[in-house]
Design a protein around this motif. Structure first.
Motif, PDB file in Angstrom:
ATOM      1  N   SER A 261       0.845  -1.188   0.000  1.00 59.72           N
ATOM      2  CA  SER A 261       0.000   0.000   0.000  1.00 59.72           C
ATOM      3  C   SER A 261       0.880   1.237   0.000  1.00 59.72           C
ATOM      4  CB  SER A 261      -0.915  -0.005   1.229  1.00 59.72           C
ATOM      5  OG  SER A 261      -1.800   1.083   1.216  1.00 59.72           O
ATOM      6  N   ALA A 262       0.525   2.227  -0.805  1.00 56.96           N
ATOM      7  CA  ALA A 262       1.345   3.431  -0.947  1.00 56.96           C
ATOM      8  C   ALA A 262       1.534   4.130   0.391  1.00 56.96           C
ATOM      9  CB  ALA A 262       0.692   4.384  -1.950  1.00 56.96           C
ATOM     10  N   GLY A 263       2.789   4.496   0.700  1.00 58.74           N
ATOM     11  CA  GLY A 263       3.095   5.228   1.915  1.00 58.74           C
ATOM     12  C   GLY A 263       3.127   4.393   3.176  1.00 58.74           C
ATOM     13  N   ARG A 264       2.916   3.098   3.051  1.00 59.95           N
ATOM     14  CA  ARG A 264       2.901   2.228   4.230  1.00 59.95           C
ATOM     15  C   ARG A 264       3.884   1.079   4.054  1.00 59.95           C
ATOM     16  NH1 ARG A 264      -3.598   1.551   5.554  1.00 59.95           N
ATOM     17  NH2 ARG A 264      -4.059   3.783   5.740  1.00 59.95           N
ATOM     18  N   LEU A 265       4.211   0.443   5.166  1.00 58.31           N
ATOM     19  CA  LEU A 265       5.066  -0.733   5.138  1.00 58.31           C
ATOM     20  C   LEU A 265       4.399  -1.829   5.948  1.00 58.31           C
ATOM     21  CD1 LEU A 265       8.840  -1.095   5.281  1.00 58.31           C
ATOM     22  CD2 LEU A 265       7.536  -2.260   7.066  1.00 58.31           C
ATOM     23  N   SER A 266       4.322  -3.019   5.385  1.00 60.96           N
ATOM     24  CA  SER A 266       3.794  -4.172   6.107  1.00 60.96           C
ATOM     25  C   SER A 266       4.902  -5.191   6.305  1.00 60.96           C
ATOM     26  CB  SER A 266       2.612  -4.798   5.352  1.00 60.96           C
ATOM     27  OG  SER A 266       3.048  -5.402   4.146  1.00 60.96           O
ATOM     28  N   ILE A 267       4.677  -6.113   7.230  1.00 60.69           N
ATOM     29  CA  ILE A 267       5.721  -7.062   7.620  1.00 60.69           C
ATOM     30  C   ILE A 267       5.181  -8.485   7.528  1.00 60.69           C
ATOM     31  CG2 ILE A 267       7.238  -7.821   9.496  1.00 60.69           C
ATOM     32  CD1 ILE A 267       7.127  -4.895  10.509  1.00 60.69           C
ATOM     33  N   GLY A 268       5.943  -9.325   6.850  1.00 61.46           N
ATOM     34  CA  GLY A 268       5.611 -10.733   6.732  1.00 61.46           C
ATOM     35  C   GLY A 268       6.766 -11.598   7.193  1.00 61.46           C
ATOM     36  N   LEU A 269       6.590 -12.910   7.043  1.00 65.24           N
ATOM     37  CA  LEU A 269       7.597 -13.880   7.457  1.00 65.24           C
ATOM     38  C   LEU A 269       7.847 -14.878   6.329  1.00 65.24           C
ATOM     39  CD1 LEU A 269       6.235 -14.707  11.037  1.00 65.24           C
ATOM     40  CD2 LEU A 269       8.255 -13.316  10.508  1.00 65.24           C
ATOM     41  N   THR A 270       9.092 -15.328   6.226  1.00 64.05           N
ATOM     42  CA  THR A 270       9.468 -16.329   5.237  1.00 64.05           C
ATOM     43  C   THR A 270       9.606 -17.688   5.912  1.00 64.05           C
ATOM     44  OG1 THR A 270      10.634 -14.695   3.887  1.00 64.05           O
ATOM     45  CG2 THR A 270      11.199 -16.999   3.540  1.00 64.05           C
ATOM     46  N   LEU A 271       8.928 -18.689   5.399  1.00 64.02           N
ATOM     47  CA  LEU A 271       9.034 -20.053   5.904  1.00 64.02           C
ATOM     48  C   LEU A 271      10.155 -20.795   5.177  1.00 64.02           C
ATOM     49  CD1 LEU A 271       5.240 -21.032   6.020  1.00 64.02           C
ATOM     50  CD2 LEU A 271       6.679 -20.322   7.932  1.00 64.02           C
ATOM     51  N   PRO A 272      10.772 -21.781   5.861  1.00 65.68           N
ATOM     52  CA  PRO A 272      10.504 -22.213   7.228  1.00 65.68           C
ATOM     53  C   PRO A 272      11.140 -21.278   8.251  1.00 65.68           C
ATOM     54  CG  PRO A 272      12.253 -23.560   6.281  1.00 65.68           C
ATOM     55  CD  PRO A 272      11.763 -22.655   5.186  1.00 65.68           C
ATOM     56  N   LEU A 273      10.506 -21.209   9.418  1.00 71.67           N
ATOM     57  CA  LEU A 273      10.985 -20.390  10.526  1.00 71.67           C
ATOM     58  C   LEU A 273      11.839 -21.280  11.429  1.00 71.67           C
ATOM     59  CD1 LEU A 273       7.571 -18.648  11.209  1.00 71.67           C
ATOM     60  CD2 LEU A 273       9.583 -17.575  10.180  1.00 71.67           C
ATOM     61  N   LEU A 274      13.157 -21.079  11.365  1.00 71.74           N
ATOM     62  CA  LEU A 274      14.101 -21.938  12.071  1.00 71.74           C
ATOM     63  C   LEU A 274      15.044 -21.096  12.905  1.00 71.74           C
ATOM     64  CD1 LEU A 274      15.096 -24.225   9.064  1.00 71.74           C
ATOM     65  CD2 LEU A 274      13.419 -24.753  10.845  1.00 71.74           C
ATOM     66  N   HIS A 275      15.564 -21.676  14.007  1.00 75.55           N
ATOM     67  CA  HIS A 275      16.606 -20.974  14.751  1.00 75.55           C
ATOM     68  C   HIS A 275      17.931 -21.147  14.028  1.00 75.55           C
ATOM     69  CE1 HIS A 275      18.425 -24.653  16.410  1.00 75.55           C
ATOM     70  NE2 HIS A 275      17.201 -25.080  16.650  1.00 75.55           N
ATOM     71  N   ALA A 276      18.871 -20.273  14.326  1.00 73.67           N
ATOM     72  CA  ALA A 276      20.154 -20.257  13.628  1.00 73.67           C
ATOM     73  C   ALA A 276      20.834 -21.619  13.693  1.00 73.67           C
ATOM     74  CB  ALA A 276      21.062 -19.188  14.223  1.00 73.67           C
ATOM     75  N   GLY A 277      21.332 -22.083  12.575  1.00 76.60           N
ATOM     76  CA  GLY A 277      22.062 -23.333  12.514  1.00 76.60           C
ATOM     77  C   GLY A 277      21.211 -24.546  12.213  1.00 76.60           C
ATOM     78  N   ALA A 278      19.894 -24.432  12.316  1.00 76.24           N
ATOM     79  CA  ALA A 278      19.015 -25.568  12.039  1.00 76.24           C
ATOM     80  C   ALA A 278      18.960 -25.821  10.534  1.00 76.24           C
ATOM     81  CB  ALA A 278      17.618 -25.304  12.580  1.00 76.24           C
ATOM     82  N   ILE A 279      19.048 -27.082  10.151  1.00 78.81           N
ATOM     83  CA  ILE A 279      18.996 -27.413   8.729  1.00 78.81           C
ATOM     84  C   ILE A 279      17.879 -28.406   8.420  1.00 78.81           C
ATOM     85  CG2 ILE A 279      21.450 -26.940   8.352  1.00 78.81           C
ATOM     86  CD1 ILE A 279      21.950 -29.962   8.431  1.00 78.81           C
ATOM     87  N   VAL A 280      17.124 -28.808   9.441  1.00 80.94           N
ATOM     88  CA  VAL A 280      16.000 -29.720   9.241  1.00 80.94           C
ATOM     89  C   VAL A 280      14.753 -29.061   9.804  1.00 80.94           C
ATOM     90  CG1 VAL A 280      15.002 -31.982   9.743  1.00 80.94           C
ATOM     91  CG2 VAL A 280      17.477 -31.764   9.353  1.00 80.94           C
ATOM     92  N   ALA A 281      13.717 -28.982   8.996  1.00 79.57           N
ATOM     93  CA  ALA A 281      12.474 -28.345   9.420  1.00 79.57           C
ATOM     94  C   ALA A 281      11.420 -29.398   9.745  1.00 79.57           C
ATOM     95  CB  ALA A 281      11.960 -27.420   8.322  1.00 79.57           C
ATOM     96  N   ASP A 282      10.746 -29.220  10.881  1.00 80.74           N
ATOM     97  CA  ASP A 282       9.566 -30.010  11.219  1.00 80.74           C
ATOM     98  C   ASP A 282       8.377 -29.262  10.608  1.00 80.74           C
ATOM     99  OD1 ASP A 282       7.273 -31.068  12.337  1.00 80.74           O
ATOM    100  OD2 ASP A 282       8.099 -31.252  14.355  1.00 80.74           O
ATOM    101  N   PHE A 283       7.849 -29.750   9.513  1.00 75.69           N
ATOM    102  CA  PHE A 283       6.846 -28.965   8.799  1.00 75.69           C
ATOM    103  C   PHE A 283       5.475 -29.001   9.455  1.00 75.69           C
ATOM    104  CE2 PHE A 283      10.094 -28.882   5.531  1.00 75.69           C
ATOM    105  CZ  PHE A 283       9.988 -27.564   5.105  1.00 75.69           C
ATOM    106  N   ARG A 284       5.231 -29.953  10.321  1.00 76.86           N
ATOM    107  CA  ARG A 284       4.005 -29.853  11.120  1.00 76.86           C
ATOM    108  C   ARG A 284       4.109 -28.661  12.075  1.00 76.86           C
ATOM    109  NH1 ARG A 284       4.778 -35.308  10.358  1.00 76.86           N
ATOM    110  NH2 ARG A 284       2.995 -36.448   9.512  1.00 76.86           N
ATOM    111  N   GLU A 285       5.304 -28.476  12.633  1.00 73.49           N
ATOM    112  CA  GLU A 285       5.532 -27.308  13.478  1.00 73.49           C
ATOM    113  C   GLU A 285       5.474 -26.028  12.653  1.00 73.49           C
ATOM    114  OE1 GLU A 285       6.771 -24.792  16.774  1.00 73.49           O
ATOM    115  OE2 GLU A 285       5.567 -26.604  16.478  1.00 73.49           O
ATOM    116  N   GLN A 286       5.951 -26.070  11.413  1.00 75.71           N
ATOM    117  CA  GLN A 286       5.896 -24.891  10.560  1.00 75.71           C
ATOM    118  C   GLN A 286       4.454 -24.466  10.281  1.00 75.71           C
ATOM    119  OE1 GLN A 286       8.601 -22.986   9.527  1.00 75.71           O
ATOM    120  NE2 GLN A 286       9.589 -24.318  11.032  1.00 75.71           N
ATOM    121  N   VAL A 287       3.571 -25.427  10.086  1.00 75.79           N
ATOM    122  CA  VAL A 287       2.159 -25.102   9.882  1.00 75.79           C
ATOM    123  C   VAL A 287       1.582 -24.481  11.151  1.00 75.79           C
ATOM    124  CG1 VAL A 287      -0.133 -26.057   9.431  1.00 75.79           C
ATOM    125  CG2 VAL A 287       1.825 -26.817   8.069  1.00 75.79           C
TER     126      VAL A 287
END
Length: 313
Positions: free
Chosen positions: A14-40
Motif C-alpha cells: 500500500s502506498a506510503g505504508r510498510l507491512s511485515i511478513g515472514l518467510t518459511l521455514p521459521l528456524l533458529h540459527a544453525g538448524a537445517i531440518v524443518a519439522d513442517f508440522r511445526e511450521q504449519v
C-alpha cells in the motif's frame, strides 16, 4: 467488480505504508531440518499475531554445493496446508520458478490455492539462478529470459479477469480449454527478482517488484531505478516494492544493528529504525527471515508486540 481495496495484494502493498511478513521455514540459527508440522503451527500463530504475509520458497533440488541445506516442501503442497490452517494472512510464493514448470500447471496450482485460501494468494514468480538445475530439467539456462516472458504471458492469461488458456500446440480438432474451478478473485502476479527482465518490463506486467536485501545505498539506487520505471508507465499506477531480509533479533532490545549477509542482527529498537527508514524511502513490504539462537516463538511474540504495531496500526 473487483477493486484494489478488496484484493489481498493491497493488504501487503500500500502506498506510503510498510507491512511485515515472514518467510518459511521459521528456524533458529544453525538448524537445517524443518519439522513442517511445526511450521504449519507457526504459520497459524503468525496469522493470529497479525503478520501480513507468509512467504514460501520453491527449491526444486538440493545439492551439497548449494549454500542452503534446508529441505523445502513442494511449495504447492505447503501452500495448500497453509490455506487450510490460516484465515487472514496473505500467502505468497517467493518465488515459484516460472522457467522450470509448465505455465498451465502453475496457473492451475495458483488458482487452486486462491480458491482454498478464499482469495489470499499472491503468485510471486522468479527464474531461478542455478544453471545446473536447468540442465537437470532438460532446459537451457541461456533461454531463461525468453521462457520467463512466454510463461508469464500464459499464466497471466489463465488467471486474468477474463481467463483463457493458451495451449502450446493447437491441433485443428482441439477444443477450447478452461481451468476450473475459477478462483474467487484474480491472482495477483509479482516479480521476485528480475527474471532477466528490465525494470520497465516488470513495471508493465507485475503488481510490483520483490528483491533481496542489499546495502542501504545499493538498495536506494535500485529503488530509484524502479520508481523511474513506474513513472514511465503510460498511465499513472501504483507498483509495489518489497524486500526479503534476514533477521537475527537480539534479546537485548538496545543492541545496535550489525550488517549480516542479506540482513541484520539487531535489537528491536534498531530494527524499528531500520524499518521506518525503509518505509520512508518507499519500501512497501518486508518479508523477514528470522534466524537467531532464540526460540522462534519468542522472536515472533516480540515482533508482534513491539514492532508490528508501529506499521500495522
Amino acid at each position: 467488480m473487483t477493486t484494489v481495496e478488496s484484493t489481498i495484494d493491497h493488504r501487503i502493498f500500500s502506498a506510503g505504508r510498510l507491512s511485515i511478513g515472514l518467510t518459511l521455514p521459521l528456524l533458529h540459527a544453525g538448524a537445517i531440518v524443518a519439522d513442517f508440522r511445526e511450521q504449519v503451527a507457526l504459520a497459524s500463530l503468525a496469522d493470529t499475531l497479525g503478520f501480513r504475509a507468509l512467504w514460501v520458497r520453491d527449491v526444486p533440488l538440493n545439492s551439497a554445493d548449494y549454500p542452503d541445506p534446508v529441505g523445502h516442501l513442494d511449495p504447492w503442497v505447503l501452500l495448500g496446508a497453509l490455506a487450510s490452517n490460516t484465515t487472514q494472512i496473505a500467502l505468497a510464493s517467493g518465488a515459484i520458478v516460472l522457467t522450470l514448470r509448465h505455465p498451465l500447471h502453475i496457473a492451475k496450482s495458483a488458482g487452486s490455492v486462491q480458491t482454498l485460501s478464499n482469495g489470499r494468494f499472491v503468485l510471486g514468480l522468479g527464474s531461478g539462478d542455478r544453471p545446473p538445475e536447468y540442465a537437470a530439467f532438460g532446459c537451457h539456462a541461456e533461454a531463461r529470459r525468453e521462457r520467463y516472458r512466454a510463461h508469464w504471458e500464459t499464466v497471466a492469461a489463465a488467471l486474468g479477469e477474463v481467463p483463457r488458456v493458451i495451449p502450446d500446440l493447437r491441433p485443428a480438432d482441439a477444443p477450447e480449454f478452461m481451468l476450473l474451478p475459477r478462483p474467487p478473485l484474480p491472482v495477483p502476479m509479482l516479480a521476485v527478482g528480475s527474471g532477466g527482465q528490465s525494470v520497465d518490463w516488470i513495471a508493465r506486467h507485475s503488481i510490483g517488484w520483490m528483491t533481496y536485501h542489499r546495502e542501504p545505498e545499493i538498495q536506494r539506487s535500485r529503488h530509484s531505478m524502479w520508481r523511474a520505471a513506474v513513472e514511465r508507465l503510460p498511465a499513472p499506477a501504483f507498483r509495489a516494492f518489497g524486500v526479503a531480509m534476514r533477521l537475527d533479533l537480539s534479546d537485548d532490545p538496545h543492541e545496535p544493528a550489525t550488517p549480516l549477509s542479506l540482513g541484520y542482527r539487531a535489537g528491536r529498537h534498531a530494527l524499528l529504525a531500520l524499518l521506518d527508514d525503509m518505509r520512508e524511502t518507499g519500501t512497501h513490504h518486508v518479508a523477514l527471515n528470522p534466524a537467531s539462537r532464540r526460540p522462534v516463538r519468542d522472536v515472533m511474540a516480540e515482533l508482534a508486540a513491539d514492532v508490528l504495531p508501529a506499521f500495522h496500526g
